[in-house]
Design a protein around this motif. Sequence first.
Motif, PDB file in Angstrom:
ATOM      1  N   TRP A  11       3.992   1.996  -9.397  1.00  0.00           N
ATOM      2  CA  TRP A  11       4.932   1.241  -8.576  1.00  0.00           C
ATOM      3  C   TRP A  11       6.178   0.948  -9.415  1.00  0.00           C
ATOM      4  O   TRP A  11       6.074   0.463 -10.539  1.00  0.00           O
ATOM      5  N   TYR A  12       7.323   1.245  -8.841  1.00  0.00           N
ATOM      6  CA  TYR A  12       8.613   0.913  -9.425  1.00  0.00           C
ATOM      7  C   TYR A  12       9.337  -0.038  -8.478  1.00  0.00           C
ATOM      8  O   TYR A  12       8.965  -0.169  -7.307  1.00  0.00           O
ATOM      9  N   ASN A  26      -6.500   8.614  -1.572  1.00  0.00           N
ATOM     10  CA  ASN A  26      -5.193   8.930  -2.191  1.00  0.00           C
ATOM     11  C   ASN A  26      -4.198   7.802  -1.954  1.00  0.00           C
ATOM     12  O   ASN A  26      -3.044   8.029  -1.559  1.00  0.00           O
ATOM     13  N   THR A  27      -4.654   6.596  -2.188  1.00  0.00           N
ATOM     14  CA  THR A  27      -3.864   5.400  -1.898  1.00  0.00           C
ATOM     15  C   THR A  27      -3.812   4.489  -3.126  1.00  0.00           C
ATOM     16  O   THR A  27      -4.819   4.339  -3.825  1.00  0.00           O
ATOM     17  N   VAL A  28      -2.646   3.919  -3.357  1.00  0.00           N
ATOM     18  CA  VAL A  28      -2.468   2.944  -4.427  1.00  0.00           C
ATOM     19  C   VAL A  28      -2.014   1.630  -3.802  1.00  0.00           C
ATOM     20  O   VAL A  28      -1.307   1.623  -2.785  1.00  0.00           O
ATOM     21  N   TYR A  29      -2.449   0.539  -4.395  1.00  0.00           N
ATOM     22  CA  TYR A  29      -2.141  -0.797  -3.888  1.00  0.00           C
ATOM     23  C   TYR A  29      -1.456  -1.620  -4.981  1.00  0.00           C
ATOM     24  O   TYR A  29      -1.658  -1.382  -6.178  1.00  0.00           O
ATOM     25  N   LEU A  30      -0.675  -2.586  -4.552  1.00  0.00           N
ATOM     26  CA  LEU A  30      -0.094  -3.546  -5.472  1.00  0.00           C
ATOM     27  C   LEU A  30      -0.261  -4.931  -4.854  1.00  0.00           C
ATOM     28  O   LEU A  30       0.417  -5.259  -3.875  1.00  0.00           O
ATOM     29  N   GLN A  31      -1.177  -5.702  -5.406  1.00  0.00           N
ATOM     30  CA  GLN A  31      -1.361  -7.084  -4.971  1.00  0.00           C
ATOM     31  C   GLN A  31      -0.409  -7.955  -5.782  1.00  0.00           C
ATOM     32  O   GLN A  31      -0.497  -7.993  -7.013  1.00  0.00           O
ATOM     33  N   MET A  32       0.485  -8.637  -5.086  1.00  0.00           N
ATOM     34  CA  MET A  32       1.503  -9.448  -5.733  1.00  0.00           C
ATOM     35  C   MET A  32       1.265 -10.908  -5.380  1.00  0.00           C
ATOM     36  O   MET A  32       1.216 -11.263  -4.194  1.00  0.00           O
ATOM     37  N   SER A  33       1.102 -11.741  -6.392  1.00  0.00           N
ATOM     38  CA  SER A  33       0.848 -13.164  -6.193  1.00  0.00           C
ATOM     39  C   SER A  33       1.883 -13.980  -6.961  1.00  0.00           C
ATOM     40  O   SER A  33       2.550 -13.478  -7.864  1.00  0.00           O
ATOM     41  N   ASN A  34       1.969 -15.259  -6.584  1.00  0.00           N
ATOM     42  CA  ASN A  34       2.936 -16.156  -7.226  1.00  0.00           C
ATOM     43  C   ASN A  34       4.313 -15.497  -7.308  1.00  0.00           C
ATOM     44  O   ASN A  34       4.955 -15.474  -8.367  1.00  0.00           O
ATOM     45  N   SER A  43       0.850  -1.186   0.000  1.00  0.00           N
ATOM     46  CA  SER A  43       0.000   0.000   0.000  1.00  0.00           C
ATOM     47  C   SER A  43       0.883   1.232   0.000  1.00  0.00           C
ATOM     48  O   SER A  43       1.992   1.212   0.543  1.00  0.00           O
ATOM     49  N   CYS A  44       0.363   2.290  -0.572  1.00  0.00           N
ATOM     50  CA  CYS A  44       1.079   3.572  -0.573  1.00  0.00           C
ATOM     51  C   CYS A  44       0.040   4.670  -0.417  1.00  0.00           C
ATOM     52  O   CYS A  44      -0.812   4.848  -1.291  1.00  0.00           O
ATOM     53  N   ALA A  45       0.138   5.380   0.692  1.00  0.00           N
ATOM     54  CA  ALA A  45      -0.829   6.434   0.988  1.00  0.00           C
ATOM     55  C   ALA A  45      -0.163   7.801   0.900  1.00  0.00           C
ATOM     56  O   ALA A  45       0.926   8.006   1.462  1.00  0.00           O
TER      57      ALA A  45
END
Length: 121
Positions: A36-37, A76-84, A21-23
């Motif tokens: 996301w980098y 004002n939040t971005v998410y990155l769901q990372m799987s596998n 998460s990034c707020a």
Amino acid sequence: QVQLVESGGGLVQPGGSLRLSCAASGSVSSIDAMDWYRQAPGKQRELVAAISRNTMTNYADSVKGRFTISRDNAKNTVYLQMSNLKPEDTAVYFCFADRVQCSGVVCGDYWGQGIQVTVSL
């Protein structure tokens, strides 16, 4: 003053999942793209995923089908769901807010401080 604060990183085994998460805090009224980098040791920073304000998304080929980017404009939040997750996903992950408006005026672009993701047995 705008700050981006990432959370959700850590150590995970191959095949596992994490959600970053990034707020954005401060006098933020809107944000155009949120990205996301990541940067692995000895490598250049690379774009992992991007999402526009109207939720159009773009992914690096290496993460397509495994990562999902999303955002909550009200927070004002971005998410990155990372799987596998794979060992090659190990890196410091940074969020980036493109063309931030503060109280209705463009106030710049901002980076988060970065958060470590380690994929290992």
